[in-house]
Design an enzyme around this catalytic site. Sequence first.
Site, mmCIF file in Angstrom:
data_model
loop_
_atom_site.group_PDB
_atom_site.id
_atom_site.type_symbol
_atom_site.label_atom_id
_atom_site.label_comp_id
_atom_site.label_asym_id
_atom_site.label_seq_id
_atom_site.Cartn_x
_atom_site.Cartn_y
_atom_site.Cartn_z
ATOM 1 N N TYR A 22 0.856 -1.181 0.000
ATOM 2 C CA TYR A 22 0.000 0.000 0.000
ATOM 3 C C TYR A 22 0.893 1.232 0.000
ATOM 4 O O TYR A 22 1.975 1.212 0.589
ATOM 5 C CB TYR A 22 -0.888 0.002 1.262
ATOM 6 C CG TYR A 22 -1.984 1.042 1.224
ATOM 7 C CD1 TYR A 22 -3.171 0.795 0.548
ATOM 8 C CD2 TYR A 22 -1.823 2.281 1.847
ATOM 9 C CE1 TYR A 22 -4.183 1.760 0.503
ATOM 10 C CE2 TYR A 22 -2.823 3.242 1.806
ATOM 11 C CZ TYR A 22 -4.002 2.969 1.129
ATOM 12 O OH TYR A 22 -4.991 3.925 1.077
ATOM 13 N N PHE A 77 -5.673 9.068 -3.958
ATOM 14 C CA PHE A 77 -4.469 8.510 -4.579
ATOM 15 C C PHE A 77 -4.109 7.244 -3.821
ATOM 16 O O PHE A 77 -4.007 7.263 -2.590
ATOM 17 C CB PHE A 77 -3.265 9.456 -4.479
ATOM 18 C CG PHE A 77 -1.953 8.792 -4.870
ATOM 19 C CD1 PHE A 77 -1.423 8.946 -6.141
ATOM 20 C CD2 PHE A 77 -1.257 7.980 -3.967
ATOM 21 C CE1 PHE A 77 -0.231 8.307 -6.501
ATOM 22 C CE2 PHE A 77 -0.070 7.344 -4.325
ATOM 23 C CZ PHE A 77 0.444 7.506 -5.595
ATOM 24 N N GLU A 78 -3.904 6.159 -4.551
ATOM 25 C CA GLU A 78 -3.373 4.935 -3.943
ATOM 26 C C GLU A 78 -2.681 4.152 -5.035
ATOM 27 O O GLU A 78 -3.187 4.077 -6.155
ATOM 28 C CB GLU A 78 -4.487 4.010 -3.438
ATOM 29 C CG GLU A 78 -5.329 4.496 -2.297
ATOM 30 C CD GLU A 78 -6.423 3.490 -1.900
ATOM 31 O OE1 GLU A 78 -7.080 2.902 -2.787
ATOM 32 O OE2 GLU A 78 -6.602 3.294 -0.701
ATOM 33 N N ILE A 79 -1.521 3.585 -4.703
ATOM 34 C CA ILE A 79 -0.986 2.497 -5.502
ATOM 35 C C ILE A 79 -0.899 1.342 -4.523
ATOM 36 O O ILE A 79 -0.345 1.511 -3.424
ATOM 37 C CB ILE A 79 0.403 2.819 -6.090
ATOM 38 C CG1 ILE A 79 0.305 4.050 -7.006
ATOM 39 C CG2 ILE A 79 0.945 1.617 -6.870
ATOM 40 C CD1 ILE A 79 1.653 4.519 -7.553
ATOM 41 N N HIS A 96 -9.389 1.918 4.484
ATOM 42 C CA HIS A 96 -8.147 1.374 3.897
ATOM 43 C C HIS A 96 -6.961 1.601 4.828
ATOM 44 O O HIS A 96 -6.095 0.739 4.979
ATOM 45 C CB HIS A 96 -7.840 2.050 2.559
ATOM 46 C CG HIS A 96 -8.718 1.592 1.443
ATOM 47 N ND1 HIS A 96 -8.544 2.019 0.141
ATOM 48 C CD2 HIS A 96 -9.770 0.748 1.405
ATOM 49 C CE1 HIS A 96 -9.463 1.455 -0.629
ATOM 50 N NE2 HIS A 96 -10.214 0.682 0.117
#
Length: 465
Positions: free
Chosen positions: A294, A351-353, A388
Site C-alpha cells: 500500500y 491517490f493509492e498504488i 483502507h
Amino acid sequence: MMATGNTRFVRYIAIAVVFLGLYYFLSHTDYHSVDIRPGGLNTGDVKVNDGAVSPEAPMAPQPQEGSQAPVQPGPESPAEAPIKEAPAAPEVQDTPAEPAGHAGYSGSSKLLEDQFGAEHPLAMSPGAPGWDNLEGTDPGPRMNATFVTLARNSDVWEIAKSIRQVEDRFNKRFNYDWVFLNDKPFDDTFKQVTSSLVSGKTHYGEIPEEHWSFPEWIDQEKAKKVRDDMKQRGIIYGDSVSYRHMCRYESGFFFRHPIMLNYEYYWRVEPSIELYCDLHYDPFRVMVEENKKYSFVLSLYEYPETIPTLWDSTKKFMKNHPEHIAEGNTMKFLSDDGGETYNRCHFWSNFEIGSLDWLRSDAYIDFFTSLDKDGGFFYERWGDAPVHSIGAGLLLPKEEIKFFNDIAYYHNPFTHCPTGEQTRIDLKCHCDPQKNFDWKGYSCTSRFFEANGLEKPQGWEQQKD
Ligand SMILES: Nc1nc2c(ncn2[C@@H]2O[C@H](COP(=O)(O)OP(=O)(O)OP(=O)(O)O)[C@@H](O)[C@H]2O)c(=O)[nH]1
Ligand SMILES: *[C@@H]1O[C@H](CO)[C@@H](O)[C@H](O)[C@H]1NC(C)=O
Ligand SMILES: [Mg+2]
C-alpha cells in the site's frame, strides 16, 4: 525505367504504411472480451461493458452515429489510421514482434521481475541508466497492474484532465491498462474520450447491484434519520446516499470486480487531480521490488463526525481476529495510546498504488466484512480512506506501506509537492513548494515518518507553516 521504379517504390511504401497502420490498430485496441476468470471471489453476475463503440467488426469503417469530430484515433477510422497514426507510434518500430507495453510479459510480476529486471534497472535518481530517456516506450518489464477509476458519465471532462496528466508524466512510456467502473453503463462519449487518451488498453465495467445498494441488515429508517441529521449539522456529503455507496464500494468491492481480478496492482485515479512532476521510473515495479502492499502521498485527520464508532468496530474486529493483526504494524500511526483510541490519521485514498492481492486476502476481507456488518457506512458516513488506512495500518507489517515523495499530486484542496529543491528540479515539477501539505499541522505524514523511524527529507522544517 525510371517511372516503373518509382511506381514500385510508391507501392512498397503504400503496403508498408497499410501494414504498420493495421499493426498499430491491432496492438492499441481492445474491443474484444476481457479474459474474466470464472468463480474465484464471490462477485455475483456482472455485466462487463468492455470496449467502446461497435465491438462487432471493428475493422470495418463505421459511420459514427450522432457524431461530432471523431475523438478516437484508430478504431473508428481505420482508413485514415495508417497516414495519421503510424508515424506517431515509434514503439511499433521499436518492438515489431511484441504488442506495445507488454513486451515479454509472462506470469506474475515477481517472476517477470526476475526474468527481465536485471537488464533494465529502475532509474531512481539522476544519472542512473535510462534516467534521461523520457521519450519512446520504456524498455523495461511491465508489472501485472492497471489504473482504476470509479466515475460517472458526467465526470468525463474532469477525468480526461486527470488521464492526460498521468499519461504525460508517466504512462505514455509504460502503456498500462486503465479500468473504469461505474454503477451505471458508461456512455459512448465517456468511452471514446477516455480510450483516446489512455495509451494502454481500456476496460469499462458496470458495478453489480449488490455492491452498490443497502445490505439487507441495514435499517432504512435509521439510516435516513442519520442523513437528515447530518444535513442539518452541515456535514459534507452527510445527506448523500450515493456518496455512501461510493465509500463502501471503494472500501470493499472494487478489487473484486471481475475485470480487476485480472491484475495484481492498481493505481487509483480520480477526476480533477494534478500530477506535477515527471516520473522517471515505474512505481508499480517499485511496489513489487520493495515488497510494498500500500502507498500514499498525502495523509491527514478525518472529520470526527463521520466516524464516531469506526474505532469501536475496529477493536471488535481485532478481538475477534487476532490472527489477522500483523506483528510490527503501524498502530503508532493510528493511535496515540496503544490502540485505545483512534487519532483519526488516515492516508488520503483518492491517490493509492496498492496490491489487489492484499485487498483480496482473508485478512482484509474479514476486516471489511466485519465493519460492513456493523453498518457504519450507512449509520454514520465512514470513508474508504480511514477504512483502507486502518486496514493497512493493522494488517500489514509497517515495512509494506510506502510514502512516494517523488509523486507530486493535487486533489482539492491539498497538494503534495516533493520536499527538496533539487528533487523538484530533477523531476521538472510545476507545483509550488509552499503549498506542500506534508509537514503542516493538519497532515499526518510526520507521524508516519516517526512511527517508522524514517528520516524526513531535507528542507522539511522550512515547509512547516
Ligand atoms: N459511478 C459513480 N462514481 C462516483 C459516484 N460518486 C462518486 N464517484 C466517484 O468516486 C470517486 C470519489 O468521489 P468524489 O466525488 O471525488 O469524492 P471526494 O474525493 O471525497 O470529494 P471531492 O472533494 O468532491 O472530490 C470519484 O472518482 C468519483 O468520480 C457515483 O454516484 N457513481
Ligand atoms: C495477473 O494477475 C492476476 C491476478 O493474480 C492473474 O489472474 C493473471 O493471470 C495475471 N496475469 C498475467 C498475465 O500473469
Ligand atoms: Mg474526489
